[in-house]
Every structure is written in structure tokens, then in C-alpha cells.
Design a protein around this motif. Sequence first.
Motif, mmCIF file in Angstrom:
data_model
loop_
_atom_site.group_PDB
_atom_site.id
_atom_site.type_symbol
_atom_site.label_atom_id
_atom_site.label_comp_id
_atom_site.label_asym_id
_atom_site.label_seq_id
_atom_site.Cartn_x
_atom_site.Cartn_y
_atom_site.Cartn_z
ATOM 1 N N LEU A 11 0.832 -1.202 0.000
ATOM 2 C CA LEU A 11 0.000 0.000 0.000
ATOM 3 C C LEU A 11 0.865 1.249 0.000
ATOM 4 O O LEU A 11 2.038 1.215 0.391
ATOM 5 N N SER A 12 0.288 2.358 -0.400
ATOM 6 C CA SER A 12 1.010 3.622 -0.365
ATOM 7 C C SER A 12 1.127 4.121 1.065
ATOM 8 O O SER A 12 0.355 3.718 1.943
ATOM 9 N N VAL A 15 -1.995 5.410 2.945
ATOM 10 C CA VAL A 15 -2.957 4.345 3.206
ATOM 11 C C VAL A 15 -2.479 3.489 4.380
ATOM 12 O O VAL A 15 -3.284 3.043 5.206
#
Length: 213
Positions: A11-12, A15
Motif C-alpha cells: 500500500l502507499s 494508506v
Amino acid sequence: MHSITDWLSGLSGPVVYAVVAALVFAEDALFFGFVIPGETAAVLGGVLAHQGKVSLGLMILVVVGAAILGDSVGYEVGHRAGPAILGTRPMRRHGERIARAQDLIRRRGPAAVFFGRFVAFFRAMMPALAGISHMPYRRFLLFNALGGLAWGVGFTLLGYFAGAAYTRVEGLVGRALAIALAVLVVVALTVWHLRRRRHESRSPQPDGHDERS
């Protein structure tokens, strides 16, 4: 835990912060600690900070902030709807532990709020129970913030410093488990053999095998 770490790693950054914050918050505000302990999310956040996926300082702030805010929401929920919550079926299943937590609040007050932060079940229930007992919010907030700070910093740093050893430990787990199973098998066979010999030595000799005849 490794599969969850892999999922979060994909995930980034923003996030990841949001997911960790949501898990920590939900444990205290919505009693989700029965499913996913918030400390697991804090440790995972620290591991990802060690991997460079997120900032360690910001992750600590996110964990501590979510812990304090979640406790405050849990307190308010308990203050306004406590008896109704305790009457639900899931809560009745934990009636004995809830009674112990309520007794701890009556005897220790704010100290129960602080130290309850470090016990999974109490961490999920203590804010609501403090609200039900009508503990003054300012007093609750002070010890809640102190507990959230110590807990959030401690478990996030635990994940961060464990991150370096995580890969090595994971590689050793398989071998250690195999060795442990082998030892258990050998011990079980040895005990079985000794018990069998002891049983045979105590058994009476068959007729016709008297050495004096």
C-alpha cells in the motif's frame, strides 16, 4: 503476521498510516480488540517504518493519536450507552472479565485506565467502563493520554527494532519447529518404552515357568 505485513507493504504511505490508525482506533472505540489487537497494528507499523515504507516519527504520532482518540470515543460511548452495551450477547459472553475490569476501576481508578492499556481485553473495554462508572473525563483523559503515549511509543519502537531481526527469525522458525517436533517424538517414544518395560516387569510370570521346578 508476515502475510499482513506483505499486504501493508504493497500500500502507499498514506494508506498504511490510515489502516494502522483505523485498527488502533477501532480496538478502543468499537471493541474490535476481540478480533485484531491494536498492539499488532502498532508493531506492524514499526516494522514497515524499519523497511522504509513509512516514517517512524509520523507512525508513532499516528499510533499514539489513534489510541488516545479511540479511548475518548470509547469513554463517551460507555458514558452514554453503557448499560445497553453490556446487555448485548457478545458482552455477556465476557461477563466475568468485565466484572473484574469494573472492580479494578472501582479500586484503582485512573491507574486502571493507565495500566489497562497494556492488557488486550482491558484495553478494549476500559474506556467504556470508565465512562459507565462516570469517572471525570479530565482525569480519564490525563491517564488515558499517558497510557496511550507509553503504549504507542513502546510497541511501535518494538516493531521497528524487531524489523531487522524479523527476516532472520522467520528463516529459523521452520528449522526450530522441526527440531522441537523431533525432540517431542523421541521423548514420547522413550517414555512409552520405559512404561512398557515397567509394566512387563510387574506382570506375573506365566504358569509352568517357575525357576524352582
